[in-house]
Design an enzyme around this catalytic site. Structure first.
Site, PDB file in Angstrom:
ATOM      1  N   ARG A 116      57.944 -77.772 -25.170  1.00 18.19           N
ATOM      2  CA  ARG A 116      57.399 -76.534 -24.612  1.00 18.19           C
ATOM      3  C   ARG A 116      57.239 -75.597 -25.793  1.00 18.19           C
ATOM      4  O   ARG A 116      58.228 -75.126 -26.373  1.00 18.19           O
ATOM      5  CB  ARG A 116      58.366 -75.975 -23.558  1.00 18.19           C
ATOM      6  CG  ARG A 116      57.875 -74.720 -22.839  1.00 18.19           C
ATOM      7  CD  ARG A 116      58.880 -74.333 -21.771  1.00 18.19           C
ATOM      8  NE  ARG A 116      58.615 -73.027 -21.198  1.00 18.19           N
ATOM      9  CZ  ARG A 116      57.888 -72.815 -20.105  1.00 18.19           C
ATOM     10  NH1 ARG A 116      57.353 -73.847 -19.469  1.00 18.19           N
ATOM     11  NH2 ARG A 116      57.701 -71.594 -19.636  1.00 18.19           N
ATOM     12  N   HIS A 143      48.992 -76.444 -19.261  1.00 20.21           N
ATOM     13  CA  HIS A 143      50.264 -76.603 -18.541  1.00 20.21           C
ATOM     14  C   HIS A 143      50.097 -77.753 -17.532  1.00 20.21           C
ATOM     15  O   HIS A 143      50.154 -77.551 -16.316  1.00 20.21           O
ATOM     16  CB  HIS A 143      50.630 -75.299 -17.838  1.00 20.21           C
ATOM     17  CG  HIS A 143      52.085 -75.184 -17.476  1.00 20.21           C
ATOM     18  ND1 HIS A 143      52.985 -76.215 -17.656  1.00 20.21           N
ATOM     19  CD2 HIS A 143      52.796 -74.148 -16.936  1.00 20.21           C
ATOM     20  CE1 HIS A 143      54.185 -75.821 -17.246  1.00 20.21           C
ATOM     21  NE2 HIS A 143      54.099 -74.578 -16.810  1.00 20.21           N
ATOM     22  N   GLN A 146      52.799 -78.728 -14.623  1.00 17.61           N
ATOM     23  CA  GLN A 146      52.795 -77.787 -13.508  1.00 17.61           C
ATOM     24  C   GLN A 146      51.670 -78.111 -12.536  1.00 17.61           C
ATOM     25  O   GLN A 146      51.863 -78.104 -11.313  1.00 17.61           O
ATOM     26  CB  GLN A 146      52.623 -76.364 -14.033  1.00 17.61           C
ATOM     27  CG  GLN A 146      52.485 -75.305 -12.949  1.00 17.61           C
ATOM     28  CD  GLN A 146      53.751 -75.105 -12.139  1.00 17.61           C
ATOM     29  OE1 GLN A 146      54.795 -74.787 -12.702  1.00 17.61           O
ATOM     30  NE2 GLN A 146      53.672 -75.288 -10.825  1.00 17.61           N
ATOM     31  N   ASP A 238      48.840 -65.975 -11.113  1.00 16.41           N
ATOM     32  CA  ASP A 238      49.891 -66.069 -12.123  1.00 16.41           C
ATOM     33  C   ASP A 238      50.150 -64.659 -12.639  1.00 16.41           C
ATOM     34  O   ASP A 238      49.395 -63.727 -12.356  1.00 16.41           O
ATOM     35  CB  ASP A 238      49.435 -66.996 -13.260  1.00 16.41           C
ATOM     36  CG  ASP A 238      50.559 -67.404 -14.195  1.00 16.41           C
ATOM     37  OD1 ASP A 238      51.740 -67.095 -13.886  1.00 16.41           O
ATOM     38  OD2 ASP A 238      50.272 -68.024 -15.236  1.00 16.41           O
ATOM     39  N   CYS A 278      52.936 -70.312  -9.935  1.00 16.13           N
ATOM     40  CA  CYS A 278      53.775 -71.206 -10.746  1.00 16.13           C
ATOM     41  C   CYS A 278      55.146 -70.608 -11.061  1.00 16.13           C
ATOM     42  O   CYS A 278      56.031 -71.329 -11.524  1.00 16.13           O
ATOM     43  CB  CYS A 278      53.046 -71.600 -12.023  1.00 16.13           C
ATOM     44  SG  CYS A 278      52.513 -70.216 -13.039  1.00 16.13           S
ATOM     45  N   ARG A 306      57.906 -79.822  -9.178  1.00 14.71           N
ATOM     46  CA  ARG A 306      57.978 -80.019 -10.629  1.00 14.71           C
ATOM     47  C   ARG A 306      58.909 -81.187 -10.933  1.00 14.71           C
ATOM     48  O   ARG A 306      58.639 -82.009 -11.813  1.00 14.71           O
ATOM     49  CB  ARG A 306      58.485 -78.748 -11.321  1.00 14.71           C
ATOM     50  CG  ARG A 306      57.503 -77.604 -11.407  1.00 14.71           C
ATOM     51  CD  ARG A 306      56.378 -77.878 -12.380  1.00 14.71           C
ATOM     52  NE  ARG A 306      56.860 -78.104 -13.732  1.00 14.71           N
ATOM     53  CZ  ARG A 306      57.147 -77.140 -14.607  1.00 14.71           C
ATOM     54  NH1 ARG A 306      57.014 -75.860 -14.267  1.00 14.71           N
ATOM     55  NH2 ARG A 306      57.549 -77.432 -15.833  1.00 14.71           N
TER      56      ARG A 306
END
Length: 318
Positions: A116, A143, A146, A238, A278, A306
């Site tokens: 990450r 991402h 996700q 988001d 998310c 996830r």
């Protein structure tokens, strides 16, 4: 899917990296989603399934996280393996060691790497140097893990993906880039509304449209939230200031003031729309409490997935 076909798919995925959704065919993505749903059923039934027994995943965190760390760590444990947390302070990468050298060394110790990080170029360099699978836990551009969880969640609730419309309202960030590509690959229709100056990456937009043309989907970008959300099956937003952009908070609040997903805006979506985020979320900012905590919200199903989506990716690749 027939057993022989499943075996062929597993063989084709083994040892690969998971850096971006554009690296995978629609059939491969659907297989991974189906595998995630199957692993979820096994876990809920208390069935022990440990294909990664004795294997170790190195988890490099140059950006902090709640969901990414917990889901990967628990996922490896449930698959019979071990996850090793490595912060930027634990590695020589933070002191200038070449990414190639780190990748080569870690390949001698580990069976897989999840990272990450910030620049997408960094994960590409790591994957080039590694001889083991590298999984993208997040970069500034993508991402993908996700989004695999997102579309798994939509499939579970809607029973299909192809032909559905997803509307994304907000910053044209890494989240929407992977959503666009995933929708295009899966034959979905995605409409994105972002303010001027915060639109999605032009190259990702172009590549997504090319993929959509092959699957019967579509990709549309505009600056009008009402236009984007019209008749949507899924509504997504988001935070306005993603990690690394906190100093722009006040400036972004002004730019995004008409982009809040609230009760007035979702009236333009289908009545049975699903709301996704998310997380972490800022209630009263990018989304109203009435929407995120309302009956159409499935954010915690999404967050749980996830775990299952990443287990599928790790099991297939490692």
């Amino acid at each position: 899917m027939a057993e022989a076909t499943m075996e062929e798919m597993i063989a084709s995925l083994k040892g690969r990296d998971f850096l971006a959704l554009d690296d995978y065919t629609p059939e491969e993505l659907l297989y991974l989603i189906d595998l995630a749903i199957d692993l979820k059923k096994k876990q809920k039934a208390g069935e022990v399934y440990q294909p990664l027994k004795g294997k170790t995943l190195g988890m490099i965190f140059e950006k902090s996280s709640t969901r990414t760390r917990v889901s990967f760590e628990v996922g490896m444990y449930q698959l019979g393996g071990h996850a090793l947390f490595l912060s930027k302070n634990d590695l020589q990468l933070g002191r200038g060691e070449p990414v190639w050298d780190t990748a080569q060394v870690m390949s001698r110790y580990l069976d897989g790497i999840m990272i990450r990080t910030f620049e997408h170029r960094r994960i590409i360099e790591l994957a080039r140097g590694a001889t083991i699978p590298v999984i993208n836990g997040l970069t500034d551009l993508e991402h993908p893990c996700q989004v695999m969880a997102d579309y798994q969640t939509v499939l579970e609730h809607k029973g299909r993906l192809k032909g559905l419309k997803i509307a994304y309202i907000g910053d044209g960030n890494n989240m929407v880039h992977s959503l666009m590509m995933g929708a295009a690959k899966l034959g979905m229709h995605i409409s994105v509304a972002s303010p001027e100056g915060y639109m999605p990456n032009a190259e990702v937009h172009r590549a997504s449209k090319e993929n959509a043309a092959r699957t019967g989907g579509s990709v549309y970008v505009c600056q009008d939230p009402k236009e984007a959300i019209a008749d949507a099956d899924v509504v997504y937003t988001d935070v306005w200031a993603s990690m690394g952009f906190e100093e722009e908070q006040q400036e972004r609040e002004k730019a995004f003031r008409n982009f809040q997903v609230n009760e007035d805006l979702v009236k333009y979506a289908k009545k049975d729309y699903l709301f996704l985020h998310c997380l972490p979320a800022h209630r009263g900012e990018e989304v109203s409490e009435g929407v995120i905590d309302g009956p159409n919200s499935i954010i915690f199903d999404q967050a749980e997935n996830r775990l299952h989506a990443q287990k599928a990716i790790m099991a297939a690749l490692m």
